[in-house]
Design an enzyme around this catalytic site. Structure first.
Site, PDB file in Angstrom:
ATOM      1  N   SER A  41    -105.484  58.337  70.980  1.00 10.26           N
ATOM      2  CA  SER A  41    -104.452  59.125  70.762  1.00 10.26           C
ATOM      3  C   SER A  41    -103.422  58.328  69.622  1.00 10.26           C
ATOM      4  O   SER A  41    -102.819  58.864  68.686  1.00 10.26           O
ATOM      5  CB  SER A  41    -103.502  59.658  71.682  1.00 10.26           C
ATOM      6  N   ASP A 329     -92.865  60.550  72.199  1.00  8.94           N
ATOM      7  CA  ASP A 329     -93.230  60.981  73.348  1.00  8.94           C
ATOM      8  C   ASP A 329     -93.413  60.005  74.308  1.00  8.94           C
ATOM      9  O   ASP A 329     -93.220  58.923  74.198  1.00  8.94           O
ATOM     10  CB  ASP A 329     -94.150  62.399  73.351  1.00  8.94           C
ATOM     11  N   HIS A 332     -96.308  57.329  73.027  1.00  6.72           N
ATOM     12  CA  HIS A 332     -96.629  57.291  71.592  1.00  6.72           C
ATOM     13  C   HIS A 332     -95.519  57.113  70.849  1.00  6.72           C
ATOM     14  O   HIS A 332     -94.520  57.715  71.029  1.00  6.72           O
ATOM     15  CB  HIS A 332     -97.325  58.643  71.180  1.00  6.72           C
TER      16      HIS A 332
END
Length: 365
Positions: A41, A329, A332
């Site tokens: 991610s 978040d 991240h």
């Protein structure tokens, strides 16, 4: 009549030229260096949106730069976007984007949630699956450019990776129900599988002509808002068992890369110490221009450590300015953090990025 003949001759010449370009492949500048992106991610530019209609394809992801969600798990640009900018490349498209045909600048294979091991979060593109897509891209490049030019492009290209963190998060999560999972013997066996599978992917890309590799090492697992929200201690800086897994992996992987340098002629690599660089920003945020290093900009609960960002059905909190935060978040970084880290990966000193930095690899033709 002569004028008509001239027009027809010009048309015939242009038509012949187009056929020649199609037959012999597109001409690329001599100093052209493509980039191929693999990972999770932290590097995913939107593959998961096409893969399973999930991912960060909801507001407020993408709010600060793109002004709409792109599938990047960030408020804006991710690290490969900045590296592409520094290398004078366009943003690299996700390989699963429909209609994508031009790979001469490279492409992004990364998938949010992906691991080295197939068992890590099934439903994502694990590293072996990403390798499979790379092999398809290699075939298409040969069809477009011809074998010789495709081989040259692949040998000059830079291959960057961010992978492994999810494997250890998965292991740690499993250990909450079975403490034996973190016993030294099992941990060594598990880490051996992760490192072995990762090494085989590097060797496979090398066999296809890849020579220049950039690795972002596993980050400070246990120091993210999501990790700290899982434990009861409200004063904890990092979850030590998770952080230890990341450190052990990074040490072992660094030793593997040194061995590969001796085994593979022409193999050059850069390792960016993402763990140390991000951890410094978490614990000394004001030194790097942030106001908050421990709580996420978007999420809910303690540290905003619950992954609820963008989920209107459960509700979430959103900070007014992501640029003040290290984390966007619960797991991240913000675009601002990514830019600082990308600069270190690109041109950082040898104590942070070694034995080469990415700029050196791009300039080595």
């Amino acid at each position: 009549m002569a004028r008509l003949s001239s027009i027809l001759n010009a048309f015939a010449f242009c038509t012949t030229l187009l056929f020649m370009i199609a037959a012999y492949g597109a001409q690329l500048p001599e100093n052209h260096v493509a980039m191929f992106v693999f990972g999770d991610s932290l590097f995913d530019a939107g593959n998961n949106v096409y893969l399973n209609k999930t991912g960060a394809n909801v507001w407020p992801y993408g709010e600060t730069f793109f002004h709409h969600p792109t599938g990047r798990v960030c408020d804006g640009r991710i690290l490969p976007d900045f590296i592409a900018q520094y290398a004078k490349l366009p943003f690299l498209s996700p390989v699963l984007q429909p209609g994508l045909q031009d790979f001469t600048n490279g492409v992004n294979f990364a998938s949010a949630g992906a691991g080295v091991l197939a068992e890590t979060y099934p439903g994502t593109l694990n590293i072996k699956m990403q390798l499979g897509y790379f092999e398809k891209v290699e075939k298409q490049l040969k069809e477009k450019l011809g074998d010789e030019k495709a081989k040259k492009l692949l040998s000059k290209a830079v291959y960057i990776f961010s992978i492994g963190g999810n494997d250890y998060i998965s292991l740690y999560s499993a250990s909450t129900n079975n403490s034996d999972m973190l016993e030294p013997s099992h941990r060594r066996k598990y880490m051996g599988m992760v490192l072995g599978n990762f090494t085989s992917v590097i060797q496979a890309i090398y066999s296809k002509g890849g020579r220049k590799f950039g690795f972002q090492n596993v980050g400070p697992l246990g120091c993210s808002p999501s990790s700290k929200a899982m434990v009861s201690d409200s004063n904890i800086e990092c979850v030590s068992k998770l952080l230890s897994l990341a450190k052990l992996h990074n040490i072992a992987f660094a030793n593997i890369l040194k061995k590969l340098t001796k085994q593979l002629p022409g193999f050059k690599y850069s390792v960016f110490d993402y763990l140390t660089s991000l951890r410094k920003r978490i614990h000394s945020c004001s030194k790097y221009g942030f106001k908050e290093g421990k709580t996420a900009c978007c999420g809910s609960g303690r540290y905003r450590g619950t992954f609820s960002c963008g989920k209107n059905e459960t509700g979430y909190e959103l900070c007014p300015d992501p640029n003040e935060y290290v984390w966007f978040d619960p797991g991240h970084p913000t675009e601002k953090t990514n830019q600082q880290l990308a600069e270190l990966f690109w041109s950082g000193a040898s104590n942070i990025t070694s034995p080469y930095n990415l700029k050196s690899l791009f300039e080595t033709l």
